[in-house]
Design an enzyme around this catalytic site. Structure first.
Site, PDB file in Angstrom:
ATOM      1  N   THR A   1      -6.369   7.539   7.306  1.00  0.00           N
ATOM      2  CA  THR A   1      -6.863   7.449   5.786  1.00  0.00           C
ATOM      3  C   THR A   1      -6.611   6.220   5.534  1.00  0.00           C
ATOM      4  O   THR A   1      -6.298   5.659   4.030  1.00  0.00           O
ATOM      5  CB  THR A   1      -5.718   8.290   4.865  1.00  0.00           C
TER       6      THR A   1
ATOM      7  N   HIS B   1       1.342  -1.452   0.169  1.00  0.00           N
ATOM      8  CA  HIS B   1       0.033   0.071  -0.040  1.00  0.00           C
ATOM      9  C   HIS B   1       1.046   1.319  -0.132  1.00  0.00           C
ATOM     10  O   HIS B   1       0.956   2.019  -0.213  1.00  0.00           O
ATOM     11  CB  HIS B   1      -1.181   0.451   1.315  1.00  0.00           C
TER      12      HIS B   1
ATOM     13  N   HIS C   1       5.899   7.551   6.104  1.00  0.00           N
ATOM     14  CA  HIS C   1       5.561   6.433   5.086  1.00  0.00           C
ATOM     15  C   HIS C   1       4.896   7.873   3.272  1.00  0.00           C
ATOM     16  O   HIS C   1       4.873   8.740   3.889  1.00  0.00           O
ATOM     17  CB  HIS C   1       4.542   5.107   4.904  1.00  0.00           C
TER      18      HIS C   1
ATOM     19  N   HIS D   1       2.616   8.283   0.027  1.00  0.00           N
ATOM     20  CA  HIS D   1       1.458   8.277  -0.485  1.00  0.00           C
ATOM     21  C   HIS D   1       1.568   9.317  -1.927  1.00  0.00           C
ATOM     22  O   HIS D   1       2.217  10.611  -1.904  1.00  0.00           O
ATOM     23  CB  HIS D   1      -0.072   9.282   0.188  1.00  0.00           C
TER      24      HIS D   1
HETATM   25 ZN   LIG Z   1      -0.655   7.980   5.033  1.00  0.00          ZN
END
Ligand SMILES: [Zn+2]
Length: 275
Positions: free
Chosen positions: A221, A108, A133, A135
């Site tokens: 999220t 992901h 992380h 996105h």
């Molecule tokens: Zn995130």
């Protein structure tokens, strides 16, 4: 067809054990350096960002009802003109040290697990930086603008529960020296790890110089979309070079990996000017 169907459940669980997608016990386990348990409602469900597993359907998956029914979901559109200026007495103070670079592609995102010992203090509480992380494109927007990347610095409370996330928008610009080595060794596929020999990072380099921020109450999220998180999204972006941004965006299946904007539902976004 979803690529997740090509992965065994075991492989998927293995890939996900330390993800922000997961609930608090995963963090606690990870922080102690012991194997994370196989668990979690949302984990068996093959969620993603497209087709049958798209964010619009996360709430239909077992254990993820709050993704659809929750009223305090993230991300949101941040709008300076409607944010409430506040002289926050509770501006966070960052006490980040250096960490080894330890990356996991969990299918992901690419998660950087952070060495124990870095904290953020706010409102008399101490939170521990567990991981960060990325996105792409950004999840939050600022005044209608979507950015090519956003980094989430996930902090846990004393119980190891994710409690506070700092979001930083990323625009194209200069090379980010702190991520230079890491972004040349990003793990490409779900379940892969990468730990470049000797590579270190200080998460302070992921914060803009000007610490102005928006603050609101939100959620993870990713499934299970747990609410009760404090969100601080920095007003000012940081920069990565075009080739660094491209290195992340070229990772298979991770572009896009942003959840769509969620309704504000009457929540108040406060803002503090920088210093
Ligand atoms: Zn995130």
């Amino acid at each position: 067809m979803s690529r997740f169907r090509t992965l065994s459940v075991r492989a998927l669980k293995s890939a996900l054990v330390s993800s922000v997608c997961l609930a608090s016990s995963a963090f606690a386990q990870d922080l102690r350096g012991t194997p994370a348990p196989v668990f979690l409602s949302g984990e068996d469900a093959h969620w993603g960002y497209s087709q049958t597993v798209s964010p619009q359907r996360w709430g239909e998956l077992p254990g993820n009802a709050v993704c659809a029914a929750g009223l305090d979901q993230s991300p949101i559109a941040l709008v300076t003109a409607t944010a409430t200026p506040q002289n926050h007495q509770d501006a966070p103070s960052f006490h980040y040290g250096t960490s080894r670079v330890r990356m996991t592609n969990n299918g992901h995102t690419v998660q950087f697990t952070y060495d124990v010992g870095s904290t953020l203090q706010v409102g008399g509480n101490t939170y521990h930086l567990a991981q960060f992380h990325f996105h792409t494109p950004s999840e939050h927007t600022k005044d209608g603008v979507e950015y090519p990347l956003e980094v989430h610095l996930v902090h846990t409370d004393a119980h190891g529960t994710p409690a506070l996330v700092v979001g930083v928008l990323i625009q194209e610009g200069f090379v980010h020296p702190g991520l230079f080595t890491a972004f040349r060794h990003l793990p490409r596929h779900a379940g892969e790890h990468s730990q470049p020999a000797g590579a270190l990072i200080n998460a302070s380099s992921l914060l803009p110089f000007n610490k102005a921020f928006y603050k609101y109450a939100g959620s993870l999220t990713t499934p299970p979309c747990t609410e009760g998180l404090q969100w601080y999204v920095m007003k000012n972006p940081i920069e990565l070079s075009d080739s660094q941004i491209a290195a992340f965006q070229r990772l298979p299946y991770l572009n896009p990996n942003n959840r769509p904007l969620q309704p504000l539902n009457g929540r108040v976004v406060t803002t503090r000017h920088g210093h």
